[in-house]
Design a protein around this motif. Structure first.
Motif, PDB file in Angstrom:
ATOM      1  N   ALA A  63       0.475  -1.774  -0.002  1.00  0.00           N
ATOM      2  CA  ALA A  63      -0.075  -0.286  -0.177  1.00  0.00           C
ATOM      3  C   ALA A  63       0.476   1.177  -0.183  1.00  0.00           C
ATOM      4  O   ALA A  63       0.129   2.245  -0.227  1.00  0.00           O
ATOM      5  N   PRO A  64       2.030   1.378   0.780  1.00  0.00           N
ATOM      6  CA  PRO A  64       2.542   2.901   1.154  1.00  0.00           C
ATOM      7  C   PRO A  64       3.447   2.827  -0.012  1.00  0.00           C
ATOM      8  O   PRO A  64       3.293   4.545  -0.612  1.00  0.00           O
ATOM      9  N   TRP A  65       3.714   1.982  -1.552  1.00  0.00           N
ATOM     10  CA  TRP A  65       4.215   2.263  -2.798  1.00  0.00           C
ATOM     11  C   TRP A  65       3.531   2.379  -3.798  1.00  0.00           C
ATOM     12  O   TRP A  65       3.421   3.509  -4.764  1.00  0.00           O
ATOM     13  N   LEU A  66       1.360   2.108  -3.617  1.00  0.00           N
ATOM     14  CA  LEU A  66       0.507   2.759  -4.333  1.00  0.00           C
ATOM     15  C   LEU A  66       0.241   3.739  -4.015  1.00  0.00           C
ATOM     16  O   LEU A  66       0.147   4.762  -4.476  1.00  0.00           O
ATOM     17  N   LEU A  67       0.679   4.237  -2.900  1.00  0.00           N
ATOM     18  CA  LEU A  67       0.064   6.189  -2.433  1.00  0.00           C
ATOM     19  C   LEU A  67       1.366   6.833  -2.874  1.00  0.00           C
ATOM     20  O   LEU A  67       0.525   7.767  -3.002  1.00  0.00           O
ATOM     21  N   ALA A  68       2.204   6.279  -2.611  1.00  0.00           N
ATOM     22  CA  ALA A  68       3.485   6.905  -3.203  1.00  0.00           C
ATOM     23  C   ALA A  68       3.200   7.431  -4.560  1.00  0.00           C
ATOM     24  O   ALA A  68       3.043   8.963  -5.256  1.00  0.00           O
ATOM     25  N   HIS A  69       3.087   6.467  -4.964  1.00  0.00           N
ATOM     26  CA  HIS A  69       2.628   7.135  -6.432  1.00  0.00           C
ATOM     27  C   HIS A  69       0.999   8.402  -6.695  1.00  0.00           C
ATOM     28  O   HIS A  69       1.314   9.083  -7.680  1.00  0.00           O
ATOM     29  N   LYS A  70       0.570   7.862  -5.687  1.00  0.00           N
ATOM     30  CA  LYS A  70      -0.516   8.746  -5.591  1.00  0.00           C
ATOM     31  C   LYS A  70      -0.363  10.329  -5.325  1.00  0.00           C
ATOM     32  O   LYS A  70      -0.627  11.392  -5.884  1.00  0.00           O
ATOM     33  N   ILE A  71       1.070  10.274  -4.484  1.00  0.00           N
ATOM     34  CA  ILE A  71       0.704  11.590  -4.271  1.00  0.00           C
ATOM     35  C   ILE A  71       1.887  12.224  -5.197  1.00  0.00           C
ATOM     36  O   ILE A  71       2.032  13.373  -4.962  1.00  0.00           O
ATOM     37  N   GLN A  72       2.484  11.636  -5.847  1.00  0.00           N
ATOM     38  CA  GLN A  72       3.594  12.222  -7.337  1.00  0.00           C
ATOM     39  C   GLN A  72       2.763  12.367  -7.800  1.00  0.00           C
ATOM     40  O   GLN A  72       3.849  12.700  -9.503  1.00  0.00           O
ATOM     41  N   SER A  73       1.253  12.403  -8.360  1.00  0.00           N
ATOM     42  CA  SER A  73       0.459  12.812  -8.978  1.00  0.00           C
ATOM     43  C   SER A  73       0.544  13.827  -9.571  1.00  0.00           C
ATOM     44  O   SER A  73       0.732  14.762  -9.248  1.00  0.00           O
ATOM     45  N   PRO A  74       0.377  14.734 -10.693  1.00  0.00           N
ATOM     46  CA  PRO A  74       0.067  15.669 -11.437  1.00  0.00           C
ATOM     47  C   PRO A  74      -0.349  16.565 -11.406  1.00  0.00           C
ATOM     48  O   PRO A  74      -0.365  17.476 -11.241  1.00  0.00           O
ATOM     49  N   GLN A  75      -1.441  15.871 -10.935  1.00  0.00           N
ATOM     50  CA  GLN A  75      -3.058  16.556 -10.942  1.00  0.00           C
ATOM     51  C   GLN A  75      -3.326  16.801  -9.214  1.00  0.00           C
ATOM     52  O   GLN A  75      -3.602  16.254  -8.089  1.00  0.00           O
ATOM     53  N   GLU A  76      -3.359  18.000  -9.063  1.00  0.00           N
ATOM     54  CA  GLU A  76      -3.179  18.201  -7.330  1.00  0.00           C
ATOM     55  C   GLU A  76      -4.053  17.377  -6.438  1.00  0.00           C
ATOM     56  O   GLU A  76      -4.027  17.114  -5.207  1.00  0.00           O
ATOM     57  N   LYS A  77      -5.671  17.585  -6.778  1.00  0.00           N
ATOM     58  CA  LYS A  77      -6.171  16.844  -6.150  1.00  0.00           C
ATOM     59  C   LYS A  77      -5.708  15.263  -6.027  1.00  0.00           C
ATOM     60  O   LYS A  77      -6.773  15.578  -5.080  1.00  0.00           O
ATOM     61  N   GLU A  78      -6.079  14.646  -6.945  1.00  0.00           N
ATOM     62  CA  GLU A  78      -5.282  13.296  -6.932  1.00  0.00           C
ATOM     63  C   GLU A  78      -4.070  12.663  -6.119  1.00  0.00           C
ATOM     64  O   GLU A  78      -4.616  12.643  -4.609  1.00  0.00           O
ATOM     65  N   ALA A  79      -3.873  14.098  -5.839  1.00  0.00           N
ATOM     66  CA  ALA A  79      -2.196  13.960  -4.733  1.00  0.00           C
ATOM     67  C   ALA A  79      -2.187  14.543  -3.644  1.00  0.00           C
ATOM     68  O   ALA A  79      -2.677  13.505  -2.347  1.00  0.00           O
ATOM     69  N   LEU A  80      -3.110  15.346  -3.498  1.00  0.00           N
ATOM     70  CA  LEU A  80      -4.212  15.873  -2.349  1.00  0.00           C
ATOM     71  C   LEU A  80      -4.622  14.530  -1.752  1.00  0.00           C
ATOM     72  O   LEU A  80      -4.734  14.469  -0.174  1.00  0.00           O
ATOM     73  N   TYR A  81      -6.164  14.326  -2.106  1.00  0.00           N
ATOM     74  CA  TYR A  81      -6.641  13.131  -1.853  1.00  0.00           C
ATOM     75  C   TYR A  81      -5.334  11.843  -1.182  1.00  0.00           C
ATOM     76  O   TYR A  81      -6.378  11.254   0.015  1.00  0.00           O
ATOM     77  N   ALA A  82      -4.527  11.445  -1.165  1.00  0.00           N
ATOM     78  CA  ALA A  82      -3.288  10.177  -1.398  1.00  0.00           C
ATOM     79  C   ALA A  82      -3.281  10.925   0.217  1.00  0.00           C
ATOM     80  O   ALA A  82      -3.065  10.038   0.684  1.00  0.00           O
ATOM     81  N   LEU A  83      -3.043  12.309  -0.156  1.00  0.00           N
ATOM     82  CA  LEU A  83      -2.210  12.053   0.872  1.00  0.00           C
ATOM     83  C   LEU A  83      -3.238  12.051   2.572  1.00  0.00           C
ATOM     84  O   LEU A  83      -2.441  11.569   3.301  1.00  0.00           O
ATOM     85  N   THR A  84      -4.541  12.332   2.050  1.00  0.00           N
ATOM     86  CA  THR A  84      -5.283  12.309   3.060  1.00  0.00           C
ATOM     87  C   THR A  84      -5.496  10.231   3.720  1.00  0.00           C
ATOM     88  O   THR A  84      -5.753  10.256   4.976  1.00  0.00           O
ATOM     89  N   VAL A  85      -5.396   9.785   2.830  1.00  0.00           N
ATOM     90  CA  VAL A  85      -5.584   8.455   2.401  1.00  0.00           C
ATOM     91  C   VAL A  85      -4.025   8.035   3.524  1.00  0.00           C
ATOM     92  O   VAL A  85      -4.270   7.314   4.217  1.00  0.00           O
ATOM     93  N   LEU A  86      -3.336   8.529   3.110  1.00  0.00           N
ATOM     94  CA  LEU A  86      -1.665   8.015   4.000  1.00  0.00           C
ATOM     95  C   LEU A  86      -2.005   7.909   5.060  1.00  0.00           C
ATOM     96  O   LEU A  86      -1.433   7.520   6.491  1.00  0.00           O
ATOM     97  N   GLU A  87      -2.594   9.850   6.115  1.00  0.00           N
ATOM     98  CA  GLU A  87      -3.026  10.196   7.070  1.00  0.00           C
ATOM     99  C   GLU A  87      -3.556   9.254   8.073  1.00  0.00           C
ATOM    100  O   GLU A  87      -3.691   8.399   9.006  1.00  0.00           O
ATOM    101  N   MET A  88      -4.905   8.716   7.335  1.00  0.00           N
ATOM    102  CA  MET A  88      -5.762   7.327   7.546  1.00  0.00           C
ATOM    103  C   MET A  88      -5.702   6.098   8.128  1.00  0.00           C
ATOM    104  O   MET A  88      -5.361   5.492   8.689  1.00  0.00           O
ATOM    105  N   CYS A  89      -5.095   5.984   7.110  1.00  0.00           N
ATOM    106  CA  CYS A  89      -3.172   4.709   7.159  1.00  0.00           C
ATOM    107  C   CYS A  89      -2.613   4.370   8.166  1.00  0.00           C
ATOM    108  O   CYS A  89      -2.870   3.563   9.140  1.00  0.00           O
ATOM    109  N   MET A  90      -1.869   5.694   8.675  1.00  0.00           N
ATOM    110  CA  MET A  90      -1.104   6.017   9.646  1.00  0.00           C
ATOM    111  C   MET A  90      -1.892   5.947  10.915  1.00  0.00           C
ATOM    112  O   MET A  90      -1.377   5.028  11.838  1.00  0.00           O
TER     113      MET A  90
END
Length: 223
Positions: A63-90
């Motif tokens: 999961a962390p590597w799937l999240l890393a790919h999303k966080i590095q997305s050029p689409q701002e909203k996708e990256a921001l959403y992924a960061l929220t998912v990362l926080e929830m997973c932690m």
């Protein structure tokens, strides 16, 4: 493969051969949870992603590597959403996931978003600001994770982080529903012990961290 193509492929597999396998299910739920076409984030998809991480034996490492790919997305909203998912997973995905995220190997993926040598030259200020907020919040919540602290301090020494951000409490909380409305102390005995140590400390920074924890617990149990 584009996110929509992955979702379509998974959906096709599910209808033809039954439910998708664990790895495909992880991608499916993460695609739903980070869909940039959605005006609001899908909290049920986040919950399902977290549950999949917890039930799949390889989830905490994959999961962390799937999240890393999303966080590095050029689409701002996708990256921001992924960061929220990362926080929830932690917050919800246990020690194994936590230990993977706390390694330099994963932290470097977050650092790339901030570093002008990598993705920092085109990542938006909003995305970079959220990465900084998350890293700083982890130094407060998880002081025992030395690598997180070292990574954050390195970014400050390099001038990439100018000053510690003010933590917006509403951005470091678990989502309201469908998570149980239980006290953080009942859910995590270690955090309760940590808070007790911080309150007994004579160091001002420890007291500040304790006050932040109490404020967050109050908000959580007030839902």
């Amino acid at each position: 493969m584009a996110a929509t193509a992955v979702a379509a492929a998974v959906a096709g597999t599910e209808s033809a051969q039954g439910p998708p396998g664990p790895a495909a299910a992880l991608e499916l739920w993460l695609n739903k949870a980070t869909d940039p076409s959605m005006s609001e984030q899908d909290w049920s998809a986040i919950q399902n992603f977290c549950e999949q991480v917890n039930t799949d034996p390889n989830g905490p490492t994959h999961a962390p590597w799937l999240l890393a790919h999303k966080i590095q997305s050029p689409q701002e909203k996708e990256a921001l959403y992924a960061l929220t998912v990362l926080e929830m997973c932690m917050n919800h995905c246990g020690e194994k996931f936590h230990s993977e995220v706390a390694k330099f190997r994963f932290l470097n993926e977050l650092i790339k978003v901030l570093s002008p040598k990598y993705l920092g030259s085109w990542a938006t200020e909003k995305v970079k600001g959220r990465v900084i907020e998350i890293l700083f919040s982890w130094t407060v919540w998880f002081p025992e994770d030395i690598k997180i602290r070292d990574a954050y301090q390195m970014l400050k020494k390099q001038g990439i982080i100018k000053q510690d951000p003010k933590l917006p409490v509403d951005k470091i909380l678990p989502p309201p529903s469908p998570w149980p409305k239980s006290s953080i102390f009942d859910a995590d005995e270690e955090k309760s012990k940590l808070l007790t140590r911080l309150l007994k400390s004579n160091h001002p920074e420890d007291l500040q961290a304790a006050v932040l924890k109490v404020a967050v617990v109050y908000v959580i149990t007030s839902f």
